[in-house]
Scaffold this motif. Structure first.
Motif, PDB file in Angstrom:
ATOM      1  N   ASN A   1       0.785  -1.236   0.000  1.00 22.78           N
ATOM      2  CA  ASN A   1       0.000   0.000   0.000  1.00 22.78           C
ATOM      3  C   ASN A   1       0.817   1.286   0.000  1.00 22.78           C
ATOM      4  N   ILE A   2       2.129   1.152   0.042  1.00 21.97           N
ATOM      5  CA  ILE A   2       2.938   2.375  -0.003  1.00 21.97           C
ATOM      6  C   ILE A   2       2.639   3.108  -1.306  1.00 21.97           C
ATOM      7  N   GLY A   3       2.254   4.345  -1.175  1.00 28.11           N
ATOM      8  CA  GLY A   3       1.863   5.121  -2.350  1.00 28.11           C
ATOM      9  C   GLY A   3       0.418   4.915  -2.762  1.00 28.11           C
ATOM     10  N   HIS A   4      -0.308   4.099  -2.022  1.00 29.57           N
ATOM     11  CA  HIS A   4      -1.697   3.799  -2.390  1.00 29.57           C
ATOM     12  C   HIS A   4      -2.658   3.960  -1.215  1.00 29.57           C
ATOM     13  N   TRP A   5      -2.256   4.647  -0.170  1.00 26.86           N
ATOM     14  CA  TRP A   5      -3.171   4.800   0.973  1.00 26.86           C
ATOM     15  C   TRP A   5      -4.386   5.615   0.558  1.00 26.86           C
ATOM     16  N   HIS A   6      -5.551   5.184   1.043  1.00 28.24           N
ATOM     17  CA  HIS A   6      -6.760   5.977   0.792  1.00 28.24           C
ATOM     18  C   HIS A   6      -6.670   7.292   1.558  1.00 28.24           C
ATOM     19  N   ASP A   7      -6.267   7.208   2.836  1.00 31.62           N
ATOM     20  CA  ASP A   7      -6.039   8.419   3.636  1.00 31.62           C
ATOM     21  C   ASP A   7      -4.984   8.092   4.699  1.00 31.62           C
ATOM     22  N   LEU A   8      -5.388   7.386   5.762  1.00 32.63           N
ATOM     23  CA  LEU A   8      -4.434   7.085   6.833  1.00 32.63           C
ATOM     24  C   LEU A   8      -3.485   5.956   6.433  1.00 32.63           C
ATOM     25  N   PRO A   9      -2.184   6.143   6.610  1.00 31.87           N
ATOM     26  CA  PRO A   9      -1.252   5.050   6.346  1.00 31.87           C
ATOM     27  C   PRO A   9      -1.243   4.058   7.513  1.00 31.87           C
ATOM     28  N   GLY A  10      -0.703   2.880   7.263  1.00 33.10           N
ATOM     29  CA  GLY A  10      -0.479   1.931   8.351  1.00 33.10           C
ATOM     30  C   GLY A  10      -1.641   0.993   8.610  1.00 33.10           C
ATOM     31  N   CYS A  11      -1.565   0.316   9.738  1.00 32.08           N
ATOM     32  CA  CYS A  11      -2.611  -0.656  10.065  1.00 32.08           C
ATOM     33  C   CYS A  11      -3.004  -0.550  11.534  1.00 32.08           C
ATOM     34  N   TYR A  12      -4.194  -1.013  11.797  1.00 34.30           N
ATOM     35  CA  TYR A  12      -4.765  -1.036  13.136  1.00 34.30           C
ATOM     36  C   TYR A  12      -4.929  -2.502  13.516  1.00 34.30           C
ATOM     37  N   VAL A  13      -4.462  -2.859  14.698  1.00 40.36           N
ATOM     38  CA  VAL A  13      -4.517  -4.260  15.139  1.00 40.36           C
ATOM     39  C   VAL A  13      -5.271  -4.329  16.462  1.00 40.36           C
ATOM     40  N   SER A  14      -6.176  -5.273  16.564  1.00 42.67           N
ATOM     41  CA  SER A  14      -6.852  -5.510  17.846  1.00 42.67           C
ATOM     42  C   SER A  14      -6.673  -6.967  18.242  1.00 42.67           C
ATOM     43  N   TRP A  15      -6.774  -7.225  19.526  1.00 41.08           N
ATOM     44  CA  TRP A  15      -6.549  -8.593  20.000  1.00 41.08           C
ATOM     45  C   TRP A  15      -7.422  -8.868  21.214  1.00 41.08           C
ATOM     46  N   SER A  16      -7.753 -10.146  21.388  1.00 35.23           N
ATOM     47  CA  SER A  16      -8.516 -10.575  22.555  1.00 35.23           C
ATOM     48  C   SER A  16      -8.280 -12.076  22.738  1.00 35.23           C
ATOM     49  N   ALA A  17      -8.689 -12.568  23.884  1.00 35.35           N
ATOM     50  CA  ALA A  17      -8.503 -13.989  24.164  1.00 35.35           C
ATOM     51  C   ALA A  17      -9.524 -14.455  25.182  1.00 35.35           C
ATOM     52  N   ASP A  18      -9.875 -15.719  25.089  1.00 36.30           N
ATOM     53  CA  ASP A  18     -10.583 -16.394  26.171  1.00 36.30           C
ATOM     54  C   ASP A  18      -9.886 -17.732  26.381  1.00 36.30           C
TER      55      ASP A  18
ATOM     56  N   GLY B   1      -5.595   0.858   2.841  1.00 37.04           N
ATOM     57  CA  GLY B   1      -4.825   0.881   1.604  1.00 37.04           C
ATOM     58  C   GLY B   1      -5.712   0.591   0.409  1.00 37.04           C
ATOM     59  N   ARG B   2      -5.120   0.130  -0.674  1.00 36.53           N
ATOM     60  CA  ARG B   2      -5.904  -0.075  -1.895  1.00 36.53           C
ATOM     61  C   ARG B   2      -6.700  -1.368  -1.887  1.00 36.53           C
ATOM     62  N   GLY B   3      -6.334  -2.308  -0.996  1.00 34.40           N
ATOM     63  CA  GLY B   3      -7.087  -3.550  -0.891  1.00 34.40           C
ATOM     64  C   GLY B   3      -6.565  -4.636  -1.813  1.00 34.40           C
ATOM     65  N   ILE B   4      -6.938  -5.869  -1.492  1.00 30.66           N
ATOM     66  CA  ILE B   4      -6.427  -7.028  -2.233  1.00 30.66           C
ATOM     67  C   ILE B   4      -6.901  -7.001  -3.688  1.00 30.66           C
ATOM     68  N   ILE B   5      -8.172  -6.700  -3.895  1.00 33.22           N
ATOM     69  CA  ILE B   5      -8.725  -6.719  -5.257  1.00 33.22           C
ATOM     70  C   ILE B   5      -7.984  -5.711  -6.142  1.00 33.22           C
ATOM     71  N   ASN B   6      -7.878  -4.477  -5.672  1.00 32.08           N
ATOM     72  CA  ASN B   6      -7.225  -3.440  -6.481  1.00 32.08           C
ATOM     73  C   ASN B   6      -5.738  -3.704  -6.662  1.00 32.08           C
ATOM     74  N   SER B   7      -5.133  -4.426  -5.699  1.00 35.92           N
ATOM     75  CA  SER B   7      -3.713  -4.742  -5.784  1.00 35.92           C
ATOM     76  C   SER B   7      -3.438  -5.817  -6.836  1.00 35.92           C
ATOM     77  N   LEU B   8      -4.313  -6.809  -6.885  1.00 29.18           N
ATOM     78  CA  LEU B   8      -4.047  -7.952  -7.778  1.00 29.18           C
ATOM     79  C   LEU B   8      -4.642  -7.810  -9.175  1.00 29.18           C
ATOM     80  N   LYS B   9      -5.695  -7.031  -9.297  1.00 34.11           N
ATOM     81  CA  LYS B   9      -6.385  -6.940 -10.589  1.00 34.11           C
ATOM     82  C   LYS B   9      -5.438  -6.607 -11.750  1.00 34.11           C
ATOM     83  N   PRO B  10      -4.501  -5.680 -11.586  1.00 37.37           N
ATOM     84  CA  PRO B  10      -3.634  -5.331 -12.719  1.00 37.37           C
ATOM     85  C   PRO B  10      -2.709  -6.458 -13.173  1.00 37.37           C
ATOM     86  N   VAL B  11      -2.430  -7.423 -12.301  1.00 36.06           N
ATOM     87  CA  VAL B  11      -1.481  -8.471 -12.687  1.00 36.06           C
ATOM     88  C   VAL B  11      -2.176  -9.783 -13.069  1.00 36.06           C
TER      89      VAL B  11
END
Lengths: 195, 89
Positions: free
Chosen positions: A75-92, A104-114
């Motif tokens: 996604n470098i150069g392809h961020w919609h707005d905010l760069p980076g990722c958000y991670v959450s976690w939990s456990a039982d 970012g641009r997402g899997i579909i937009n990333s792979l479609k051109p190739v």
């Protein structure tokens, strides 16, 4: 069979859909790769505290490493707005859960051109997880999601849910939920059985 | 020559870090060395195919003739090796 627990996912969904960075003790936003890499050891510690041992411990943290690194690699150069990722976690007592979302641009937009012309978007999603192909072609890379899939399939108790551009890919999980009206970003959940 | 990759950390996941580790070796231990290397994974707790792939490609693209893997019991290591073998085939 694991069912998605929506209560734990509100901060993650708010980031994915609205770019809202919530303050939550079980979630973090990494604007750049360095922050995300530094947090891997903390997420590993969280797993250890919840009694996850090897081989599962190394497999799960490797999956998390691949997922979070994908956010930056693709996604470098392809961020919609905010760069980076958000991670959450939990456990039982049975499961450890991680969620990773980016804008970012997402899997579909990333792979479609190739891929070949006219490949439908559901096929693109399954291709991403099941065949060696990279959105960074002509560079030879593209094993990360296949690696994650293999680790999830190492036990019938693990599960995965991924959505990008309204198309989802699921392993061992019956639930689906609507995160539609968005053609960018990637949202992935991993539910890892401790037992 | 045996290279112990845990000198670069015990959690090895990102492509840029794998490339950087390879470049560091090429400018130090492997300077003027073109023969094969054996990779020792002792001490590595988490590895991904992305790190390993980039590390190997960096070495072989600069003339290292072959990279061999010393057996590991860590599943993230053995799975990473398996996946970069798939990538090569």
């Amino acid at each position: 069979m694991y069912h998605i627990d929506m209560d734990h996912l509100t901060p993650l969904i708010n980031f994915y859909l609205h770019g809202k960075i919530s303050s939550d003790q079980n979630a973090s936003y990494s604007e750049n790769r360095g922050q995300s890499l530094a947090r891997l050891s903390g997420w590993k510690k969280f797993c250890e505290l919840n009694h996850l041992t090897n081989p599962g411990l190394s497999q799960l943290i490797a999956c998390l490493g691949e997922l979070t690194n994908n956010s930056y690699d693709h996604n470098i150069g392809h961020w919609h707005d905010l760069p980076g990722c958000y991670v959450s976690w939990s456990a039982d007592k049975n499961y450890i859960r991680f969620g990773v979302a980016d804008r970012g641009r997402g899997i579909i937009n990333s792979l479609k051109p190739v891929l070949e012309n006219n490949v439908d978007e559901n096929t693109i999603m399954s291709t991403a997880f099941e065949k060696v192909v990279s959105g960074r072609s002509p560079e030879q890379r593209g094993n990360g999601l296949k690696f994650i899939r293999a680790q999830i399939l190492s036990s019938s108790k693990h599960s995965l849910f991924c959505i990008s551009a309204n198309k989802s890919y699921k392993l061992g999980i019956p639930d689906d939920f609507d995160l539609s009206q968005q053609n960018y970003g990637t949202f992935t959940l991993i539910n890892w059985s401790i037992l | 020559m045996i290279i112990k990759v845990s000198r670069f950390g015990d959690i090895l996941t990102s492509r840029p870090e794998g490339r950087e580790a390879g470049l560091v070796l090429l400018s130090s231990d492997l300077r003027n060395y073109k023969s094969s290397v054996d990779i020792n994974f002792t001490g590595v707790e988490v590895m991904t195919p992305s790190w390993l792939s980039e590390f190997i490609k960096t070495l072989t693209s600069q003339g290292i003739s072959a990279v061999n893997f010393i057996e590991s019991t860590n599943v993230s290591v053995t799975e990473s090796i398996r996946f970069i073998e798939i990538e090569k085939s």
